[in-house]
Design an enzyme around this catalytic site. Structure first.
Site, PDB file in Angstrom:
ATOM      1  CE  LYS A   1      56.471  -2.658 -57.539  1.00 54.20           C
ATOM      2  NZ  LYS A   1      55.117  -3.544 -55.978  1.00 54.20           N
TER       3      LYS A   1
ATOM      4  CD  GLU B   1      47.803  11.524 -54.380  1.00 51.99           C
ATOM      5  OE1 GLU B   1      48.375  12.113 -53.393  1.00 51.99           O
ATOM      6  OE2 GLU B   1      47.195  11.727 -55.635  1.00 51.99           O
TER       7      GLU B   1
ATOM      8  CB  CYS C   1      47.826   8.620 -47.375  1.00 51.00           C
ATOM      9  SG  CYS C   1      46.100   8.876 -48.333  1.00 51.00           S
TER      10      CYS C   1
ATOM     11  CD  GLU D   1      52.703   7.884 -43.907  1.00 51.98           C
ATOM     12  OE1 GLU D   1      54.136   7.443 -44.875  1.00 51.98           O
ATOM     13  OE2 GLU D   1      51.614   8.326 -44.019  1.00 51.98           O
TER      14      GLU D   1
HETATM   15  P1  NAD Z   1      56.888   2.148 -50.190  1.00 52.22           P
HETATM   16  O1  NAD Z   1      57.209   3.393 -50.403  1.00 52.22           O
HETATM   17  O2  NAD Z   1      56.981   0.628 -49.470  1.00 52.22           O
HETATM   18  O3  NAD Z   1      55.621   0.810 -51.222  1.00 52.22           O
HETATM   19  C1  NAD Z   1      55.750   1.585 -52.740  1.00 52.22           C
HETATM   20  C2  NAD Z   1      55.673   0.245 -53.590  1.00 52.22           C
HETATM   21  O4  NAD Z   1      56.797   1.222 -54.480  1.00 52.22           O
HETATM   22  C3  NAD Z   1      55.403  -0.973 -53.747  1.00 52.22           C
HETATM   23  O5  NAD Z   1      55.075  -1.487 -54.786  1.00 52.22           O
HETATM   24  C4  NAD Z   1      57.097  -1.377 -53.762  1.00 52.22           C
HETATM   25  O6  NAD Z   1      57.064  -2.697 -54.170  1.00 52.22           O
HETATM   26  C5  NAD Z   1      57.185  -0.576 -54.811  1.00 52.22           C
HETATM   27  N1  NAD Z   1      59.186   0.439 -54.622  1.00 52.22           N
HETATM   28  C6  NAD Z   1      59.393   0.035 -53.576  1.00 52.22           C
HETATM   29  N2  NAD Z   1      60.735   0.716 -54.045  1.00 52.22           N
HETATM   30  C7  NAD Z   1      61.473   0.750 -55.233  1.00 52.22           C
HETATM   31  C8  NAD Z   1      61.754   1.250 -55.927  1.00 52.22           C
HETATM   32  N3  NAD Z   1      62.886   1.468 -55.559  1.00 52.22           N
HETATM   33  N4  NAD Z   1      61.219   1.466 -57.409  1.00 52.22           N
HETATM   34  C9  NAD Z   1      60.301   1.574 -57.481  1.00 52.22           C
HETATM   35  N5  NAD Z   1      59.093   0.756 -57.020  1.00 52.22           N
HETATM   36  C10 NAD Z   1      59.273   0.616 -55.310  1.00 52.22           C
HETATM   37  O7  NAD Z   1      54.988   2.119 -49.362  1.00 52.22           O
HETATM   38  P2  NAD Z   1      53.979   1.430 -48.952  1.00 52.22           P
HETATM   39  O8  NAD Z   1      54.408   0.746 -46.923  1.00 52.22           O
HETATM   40  O9  NAD Z   1      53.356   0.079 -49.578  1.00 52.22           O
HETATM   41  O10 NAD Z   1      52.860   2.057 -48.385  1.00 52.22           O
HETATM   42  C11 NAD Z   1      52.904   2.687 -46.940  1.00 52.22           C
HETATM   43  C12 NAD Z   1      53.149   4.353 -47.478  1.00 52.22           C
HETATM   44  O11 NAD Z   1      52.545   4.966 -48.949  1.00 52.22           O
HETATM   45  C13 NAD Z   1      52.995   5.655 -46.606  1.00 52.22           C
HETATM   46  O12 NAD Z   1      53.550   5.933 -46.921  1.00 52.22           O
HETATM   47  C14 NAD Z   1      51.513   6.035 -46.351  1.00 52.22           C
HETATM   48  O13 NAD Z   1      51.360   7.860 -46.717  1.00 52.22           O
HETATM   49  C15 NAD Z   1      51.689   5.773 -48.866  1.00 52.22           C
HETATM   50  N6  NAD Z   1      50.712   6.663 -49.413  1.00 52.22           N
HETATM   51  C16 NAD Z   1      49.856   7.037 -49.873  1.00 52.22           C
HETATM   52  C17 NAD Z   1      49.200   7.742 -50.570  1.00 52.22           C
HETATM   53  C18 NAD Z   1      48.415   9.141 -50.917  1.00 52.22           C
HETATM   54  O14 NAD Z   1      47.414   9.376 -52.163  1.00 52.22           O
HETATM   55  N7  NAD Z   1      48.930   9.994 -50.888  1.00 52.22           N
HETATM   56  C19 NAD Z   1      48.094   6.394 -50.088  1.00 52.22           C
HETATM   57  C20 NAD Z   1      47.878   5.060 -50.038  1.00 52.22           C
HETATM   58  C21 NAD Z   1      49.045   5.603 -49.306  1.00 52.22           C
END
Ligand code: NAD
Length: 498
Positions: free
Chosen positions: A195, A271, A305, A401
């Site tokens: 997804k 992650e 991240c 963050e």
């Molecule tokens: P987010 O948590 O808002 O969303 C991530 C994904 O989760 C999206 O596809 C979203 O649709 C889905 N999602 C949201 N609620 C959900 C639920 N209840 N159940 C299942 N899926 C759900 O994150 P974002 O704003 O897209 O990305 C930014 C974040 O990602 C930052 O915190 C960043 O640090 C993190 N990130 C981490 C890494 C890593 O490798 N550690 C890499 C890239 C980004």
């Protein structure tokens, strides 16, 4: 800032998209959804295409297809088939790389220079790496013989595919995040429902088209969904037919996913976010370190991240360092991400820009000094490179963050104090240490509780290096041999030795 032109229609992937709408991949077929939603180019704020808003029933269908493919095809057991398919996928990605590049720039706002690294070129190599690893990897481990109550046993362990994987990704690096999950999961013999992120769906859908049209991956082995809201993801994390959830995103969502997956005791790989520290020891070259700090925080406008968003400087060097970093930030070229000379692009959305700006305002109200930046630039969702000095290590801007080009400079007293501040975080994803003495830098890095550390600018990010976090930055490791292990179950056998 460069002048901005309309992005225009973007035709990436093998199919033309006259109406700008791409399709989901479910059970081997590219299908539409009843509803679509627009995807914006963050550099212009204009619509560049539409993505299917998958209904929960389509998420159910994707899980059913993945389950069927896992239970009834040779995919989990036929290593040669998997090697061939991963190689086909790599070839298709390379063949369509330039189309993918333009789409990635338009959908994510990452500058062209970023797509030559983690934005696109590097993630493609993850697919090649796992095809190569799979060719030589042994899925059995001989444990030799033992004796129990007078009888000898021959024991061994076989590693087999963990089952149906739900892969849920964040918006910032859609190629990296999708391929760092897909490639090892497929190499392990799992089937996948991927997804994509609501804000950058078009890149993920382009990957789906390449898989459907250019590989022999059997129907149902890879399914790809996009949706505007969270409901689709919730189906995946609670569905009894999903065995593993691999997730990249915020720590807040990660907590929800861990809780949702607990009902069916799924294996969960997370992650999550980071608030990494760059520690400048008092013998470091301040000019070089200032440059590293400034260019790191502006990389993809701070939407990474593992970016070091806290700069820890010995108190006596604080002002000299701030001056140098500010000078470097003034030289960061931001603007049109298509321009090869642009270093920094926009934030992903107005919502994200509001969040970043709010955190900067609150930091200043709380006593930090705004040295430079803190401005919104239109059109698009640009935010100027921002430097805050004299930051309290316990304040919101030092603890939470930001995911924007905002660097917080925090003074420390001595080496122990630097280590204490670096570890004063709920996160533990990454970090950096700079010193004239490599041995001293490594010794300090060993005391920092994070999953990756760069010493004097060293680059740990590569397909064969495990990446992941300590503490609330996550569970598990992506990439490398450890990344394959995340998708394998171990089955132990014993026979009687005659
Ligand atoms: P987010 O948590 O808002 O969303 C991530 C994904 O989760 C999206 O596809 C979203 O649709 C889905 N999602 C949201 N609620 C959900 C639920 N209840 N159940 C299942 N899926 C759900 O994150 P974002 O704003 O897209 O990305 C930014 C974040 O990602 C930052 O915190 C960043 O640090 C993190 N990130 C981490 C890494 C890593 O490798 N550690 C890499 C890239 C980004």
């Amino acid at each position: 800032m460069g002048t901005q032109r309309d992005a225009g229609p973007v035709a990436a992937g093998s199919a033309a998209h006259a109406n700008g709408t791409r399709r989901l991949l479910i059970g081997g077929r590219l299908v539409e959804a009843e509803r679509t939603y627009p995807s914006l180019n963050p550099a212009t704020g204009k619509v560049i295409g539409h993505a299917p808003d998958a209904a929960p029933a389509q998420a159910e269908a994707a899980v059913a297809a993945a389950r069927r493919a896992f239970d009834t095809t040779a995919w989990p057991t036929d290593v040669d088939l998997r090697v061939r398919c991963l190689e086909q996928l790599y070839d298709a990605l390379v063949e369509h790389k330039e189309e993918l590049r333009e789409l990635t720039i338009a959908d994510t706002g990452s500058p062209r220079i970023v797509t030559h690294g983690a934005g696109l070129d590097e993630p493609l190599e993850i697919v090649r790496y796992y095809a190569g690893l799979l060719r030589e990897h042994s899925f059995t481990e001989d444990l030799g013989e033992n004796e129990v109550r007078g009888r000898r046993n021959r024991r061994w362990v076989e590693k087999e595919a963990a089952g149906v994987v739900a892969a849920i990704t964040a918006y910032n690096y859609p190629n990296q995040l999708a391929l760092a999950k897909l490639a090892p999961a497929l190499a392990a013999g799992c089937t996948v429902v991927l997804k994509g992120a609501p804000d950058t769906p078009l890149v993920t859908l382009a990957l789906a088209e390449l898989i459907a049209e250019h590989t022999d991956i059997p129907a149902g082995v890879v399914n790809v969904l996009t949706s505007a809201g969270a409901a689709t993801g919730e189906v995946l994390t609670t569905h009894p037919d999903v065995d593993v959830v691999t997730f990249t995103g915020s720590t807040a969502t990660g907590r929800k996913i861990m809780a949702a997956a607990s009902g069916t005791v799924k294996r969960v790989f997370l992650e999550l976010g980071g608030k990494s520290a760059m520690v400048v020891l008092d013998d470091a070259d301040l000019d070089l370190t200032a440059m590293a700090a400034a260019f790191t925080i502006c990389s993809h406008a701070g939407q990474g991240c593992a970016i070091t968003s806290r700069l820890l400087v010995q108190r006596g060097q604080h002002d000299a360092m701030v001056e140098r970093v500010a000078a470097q930030l003034a030289g960061v070229r931001y603007g049109d991400p298509r321009d090869a000379n642009t270093y920094m692009g926009p934030l992903i959305s107005e919502r994200q820009r509001e969040k970043v700006d709010g955190m900067v305002r609150r930091a200043v109200e709380g006593g930090a000094k705004l040295v430079t930046g803190g401005e919104k630039v239109d059109p698009g969702f640009f935010y100027t490179p921002t430097l805050l000095s004299g930051v309290d290590p316990d304040s919101e801007i030092a603890q939470e963050e930001v995911f924007g080009p905002v660097l917080a400079v925090i003074p420390y007293d001595d080496e122990d104090d630097a280590v204490r501040i670096a570890n004063n975080s709920a996160y533990g994803l990454s970090g950096a240490v700079h010193s004239a003495s490599e041995a001293r830098a490594i010794a300090v890095a060993r005391r920092i509780r994070t999953g990756t550390l760069s010493i004097n600018g060293g680059n740990y990010f590569a397909p064969d290096v495990p990446f992941g976090g300590f503490k609330q930055s996550g569970i598990g490791r992506e990439m490398g041999v450890a990344g394959l292990d995340e998708f394998l179950e171990r089955k132990a056998f014993a026979t009687i030795v005659p």
